[in-house]
Scaffold this motif. Structure first.
Motif, PDB file in Angstrom:
ATOM      1  N   TYR A 162       8.081  78.179  73.440  1.00  0.00           N
ATOM      2  CA  TYR A 162       7.815  78.198  72.072  1.00  0.00           C
ATOM      3  C   TYR A 162       6.565  77.477  71.664  1.00  0.00           C
TER       4      TYR A 162
ATOM      5  N   TYR B 138      -2.681  68.078  78.141  1.00  0.00           N
ATOM      6  CA  TYR B 138      -3.681  68.476  77.316  1.00  0.00           C
ATOM      7  C   TYR B 138      -4.601  69.770  78.039  1.00  0.00           C
TER       8      TYR B 138
ATOM      9  N   GLY C  25       7.337  74.701  62.168  1.00  0.00           N
ATOM     10  CA  GLY C  25       8.390  74.366  63.041  1.00  0.00           C
ATOM     11  C   GLY C  25       8.285  75.099  64.261  1.00  0.00           C
ATOM     12  N   LEU C  26       9.253  75.609  65.149  1.00  0.00           N
ATOM     13  CA  LEU C  26       8.963  76.275  66.329  1.00  0.00           C
ATOM     14  C   LEU C  26       8.962  77.763  66.252  1.00  0.00           C
TER      15      LEU C  26
ATOM     16  N   GLY D 147       4.040  71.749  60.180  1.00  0.00           N
ATOM     17  CA  GLY D 147       4.769  72.608  58.931  1.00  0.00           C
ATOM     18  C   GLY D 147       5.578  73.680  59.248  1.00  0.00           C
TER      19      GLY D 147
ATOM     20  N   LEU E 101       9.346  81.255  68.746  1.00  0.00           N
ATOM     21  CA  LEU E 101       9.812  81.899  70.108  1.00  0.00           C
ATOM     22  C   LEU E 101       8.400  82.801  70.513  1.00  0.00           C
TER      23      LEU E 101
ATOM     24  N   GLN F  13       4.551  75.400  68.522  1.00  0.00           N
ATOM     25  CA  GLN F  13       4.895  74.644  67.340  1.00  0.00           C
ATOM     26  C   GLN F  13       3.716  74.428  66.891  1.00  0.00           C
TER      27      GLN F  13
ATOM     28  N   TYR G 271      12.219  79.601  78.492  1.00  0.00           N
ATOM     29  CA  TYR G 271      11.753  79.804  77.002  1.00  0.00           C
ATOM     30  C   TYR G 271      10.452  79.418  76.764  1.00  0.00           C
TER      31      TYR G 271
ATOM     32  N   PHE H  38      14.115  70.822  76.806  1.00  0.00           N
ATOM     33  CA  PHE H  38      12.770  70.835  76.480  1.00  0.00           C
ATOM     34  C   PHE H  38      11.944  70.187  77.416  1.00  0.00           C
ATOM     35  N   GLY H  39      10.855  70.740  77.826  1.00  0.00           N
ATOM     36  CA  GLY H  39       9.781  69.787  78.410  1.00  0.00           C
ATOM     37  C   GLY H  39       8.964  69.118  77.249  1.00  0.00           C
ATOM     38  N   SER H  40       8.042  68.226  77.882  1.00  0.00           N
ATOM     39  CA  SER H  40       7.333  67.478  77.004  1.00  0.00           C
ATOM     40  C   SER H  40       6.071  68.094  76.343  1.00  0.00           C
TER      41      SER H  40
ATOM     42  N   LEU I 128       5.657  74.381  73.925  1.00  0.00           N
ATOM     43  CA  LEU I 128       7.078  73.841  74.335  1.00  0.00           C
ATOM     44  C   LEU I 128       7.804  74.791  75.264  1.00  0.00           C
TER      45      LEU I 128
ATOM     46  N   PHE J   6       0.773  73.210  70.028  1.00  0.00           N
ATOM     47  CA  PHE J   6       1.737  72.614  70.834  1.00  0.00           C
ATOM     48  C   PHE J   6       2.609  73.655  71.654  1.00  0.00           C
TER      49      PHE J   6
END
Lengths: 115, 115
Positions: free
Chosen positions: B35, B10, B42-43, B40, B45, B37, B33, B106-108, B90, B88
Motif C-alpha cells: 500500500y 527511510y 488514506g492508503l 489526506g 493498493l 500512503q 500486499y 502491517f509492517g512499520s 506499507l 509512506f
C-alpha cells in the motif's frame, strides 16, 4: 467497486469525553467493514471488524462501531477517550469473498485528545 | 516473534533511479500486499500476491513492479516511471482466506523521498 468517505479529517476532543468518528461507504456488493488505527511513523493495527451478524461490534481499547446498512455507515465510538488514543484512524471496506487484504481505505481521521 | 519487517525505514531516490523496498514476513502467510500512503488520501493498493509466483495489480500499479519468488518475501521496486514516488509505503500480509479469524498484519513502513 467500493469507496469510503470519512466525514471528518480532524477531531479534537478533551480527555474523558466521548468521541465518534464517522465513516460512510458505497459498494455494489456486500462488504466487510474495518477500522484501523495508526500511531505516528508506524503501521496500522486492526481495531475491529464487521463481517456479519450483530451490527454492534466491539473492538480493542474500548472502541465499538455500529453497522447501519440503510445509511451505509460504520461509525466508530468510544465513551471516554484517553490521551493515548491520539492517532489517525482509518475506515476500510473489502468486497465479500475477496481477500481481507484487498481493502479500500478512507482518507483518515486524526483524533487529538487534549488534557 | 512473528511479524513483518520492512527495510529500510527511510529511503532516498535520485531522478531516474529505481529503488527497491524490502518486505519480509515470518507468519507463514500466503497473501502479501503493498500500500502507498499519502497525507489526506488514506492508503491505496499498489500490488498484491495471494500465492508464490503470482501477483496482481492494485489500484495504482503504474510505475511499480513486484516479485514473489519466496513465500516470505515480496519486494517492491519503484521505477523511474513513477513520477511522484514520495510517500509512506506499507507492506501487509494475511493468510489469504476469508474466514472470521482472518486478519491483516502491517509492517512499520518505509518513507521514500526524492532528492
Amino acid at each position: 467497486a467500493q469507496s469510503v468517505t470519512q466525514l471528518d479529517s480532524q477531531v479534537p476532543v478533551f480527555e474523558e469525553a466521548p468521541v465518534e468518528l464517522r465513516c460512510n461507504y458505497s459498494s455494489s456488493v456486500s462488504v466487510y467493514l474495518f477500522w484501523y488505527v495508526q500511531y505516528p511513523n508506524q503501521g496500522l493495527q486492526l481495531l475491529l471488524k464487521y463481517l456479519s451478524g450483530s451490527t454492534l461490534v466491539k473492538g480493542i481499547n474500548g472502541f465499538e462501531a455500529e453497522f447501519n446498512k440503510s445509511q451505509t455507515s460504520f461509525h466508530l465510538r468510544k465513551p471516554s477517550v484517553h490521551i493515548s488514543d491520539t492517532a489517525e484512524y482509518f475506515c476500510a471496506v473489502s468486497g465479500r469473498g475477496t481477500s481481507y487484504g484487498k481493502l479500500t481505505f478512507g482518507q483518515g481521521t486524526i483524533l487529538t485528545v487534549h488534557p | 516473534d512473528g511479524g513483518i519487517t520492512q527495510s529500510p525505514k527511510y529511503l532516498f531516490r535520485k531522478e531516474g533511479q529505481n529503488v527497491t523496498l524490502s518486505c519480509e514476513q515470518n507468519l507463514n502467510h500466503d497473501a502479501m500486499y503493498w500500500y502507498r500512503q499519502d497525507p489526506g488520501q488514506g492508503l491505496r493498493l499498489i500490488y498484491y500476491s495471494q500465492i508464490v509466483n503470482d501477483f496482481q495489480k492494485g489500484d495504482i500499479a503504474e510505475g511499480y513492479s513486484v516479485s514473489r519468488e519466496k513465500k516470505e518475501s515480496f519486494p517492491l521496486t519503484v521505477t523511474s516511471a513513477q513520477k511522484n514516488p514520495t510517500a509512506f509505503y506499507l507492506c501487509a500480509s494475511s493468510t489469504g482466506r476469508t474466514g472470521r479469524d482472518e486478519k491483516l498484519f502491517f509492517g512499520s513502513g518505509t518513507q521514500l523521498s526524492v532528492l
